[in-house]
Write an enzyme that holds these catalytic residues in place. Structure first.
Site, PDB file in Angstrom:
ATOM      1  N   CYS A  56       9.977   1.467  23.001  1.00  0.00           N
ATOM      2  CA  CYS A  56      11.049   0.563  23.409  1.00  0.00           C
ATOM      3  C   CYS A  56      11.790   0.185  22.139  1.00  0.00           C
ATOM      4  O   CYS A  56      11.287  -0.577  21.320  1.00  0.00           O
ATOM      5  CB  CYS A  56      10.494  -0.683  24.101  1.00  0.00           C
TER       6      CYS A  56
ATOM      7  N   GLU B 209      16.553   4.316  26.727  1.00  0.00           N
ATOM      8  CA  GLU B 209      15.858   5.476  26.198  1.00  0.00           C
ATOM      9  C   GLU B 209      16.876   6.601  25.994  1.00  0.00           C
ATOM     10  O   GLU B 209      17.899   6.641  26.671  1.00  0.00           O
ATOM     11  CB  GLU B 209      14.749   5.945  27.154  1.00  0.00           C
TER      12      GLU B 209
END
Length: 242
Positions: free
Chosen positions: A2, A111
């Site tokens: 993350c 992402e």
């Protein structure tokens, strides 16, 4: 991993999710591209009644310098890795807590996927864009810094001041079926009950909370490559892109 996330939900909604009074959540403001190195809102176990801003990128108390910090901690090794184990175990120094667990509010994370045209950013969020809580760890790093002043050229002793960095990291785990198409890791998302327990549970019980959140209510969609630059921070970044 993350490495970038958003939080633009109303402050009142975030405060309710964190279980704090809205007046104690002034650190929450709309952000669309939260990046490592920035001071971002969290709730610490040592101050669970208010939202504070800590720097994203955990610096252990024993580190030689504040460096760039560690933005993620793997759930599988968080209890054993030296950088994280004291925070995870909520070990306290003689003068009080120097590290512990925290909650990191978000309403989506980004992402990047390799394509023929280069890396393409995707945003992962709940279908209704509701805010959620990620499992985190925090730490306080301090050092004494000598101040060069007039005393340095006289007989007086040089003055010193304490330099302090309060920082945090986001815990990651195996991805669900949705995120697996984008990356091999995802942030640990805690439901309401797990979030409360994350701040207070003993280490064995806390490990049981670090599960993969199911994909049923989540969505992933491509967004503008403008999110690649952390200086860009606008609502356009969370809009779907062709």
């Amino acid at each position: 991993m993350c490495g970038r996330y958003s939080l633009f939900a109303p402050r009142e909604d975030v405060a309710d999710l964190l279980g704090v009074d809205p007046g104690a959540a002034t650190a929450v403001e709309p952000r669309y591209n939260m990046a490592p190195g920035q001071d971002l809102p969290v709730v610490r176990d040592a101050a669970a009644d208010r939202v504070e801003r800590l720097r994203w990128g955990l610096v252990p108390p024993w580190a030689d310098d504040d460096g760039s910090g560690l933005i993620n901690a793997r759930a599988e090794t968080v209890a054993d890795k030296p950088s994280f184990r004291d925070a995870f175990a909520q070990s306290h120094a003689a003068d009080g807590p120097r590290a512990g667990r925290c909650l990191v509010p978000a309403d989506g994370f980004y992402e990047w996927v390799e394509t023929d045209g280069g890396k393409r950013p995707y945003r992962v969020a709940f279908e209704d864009d509701r805010p959620f809580l990620m499992a985190g760890l925090w730490a306080t790093w301090e050092t004494e810094v000598e101040q060069v002043g007039l005393d340095a050229f006289g007989d007086g002793d040089p003055e010193t001041e304490t330099r302090r960095v309060d920082s945090f990291t986001v815990v990651t785990t195996e991805p669900n079926d949705l995120v697996a198409d984008l990356h091999h890791r995802m942030a640990v998302i805690l439901d309401d009950d797990a979030a409360e327990r994350w701040l207070t549970a003993d280490p064995d019980d806390a490990l049981d909370l670090l599960d993969t959140y199911p994909a049923d209510e989540m969505r992933a969609y491509p967004v503008s490559t403008a999110v690649n630059d952390p200086s860009n921070d606008s609502p356009a970044l969370v809009e779907p892109a062709d």
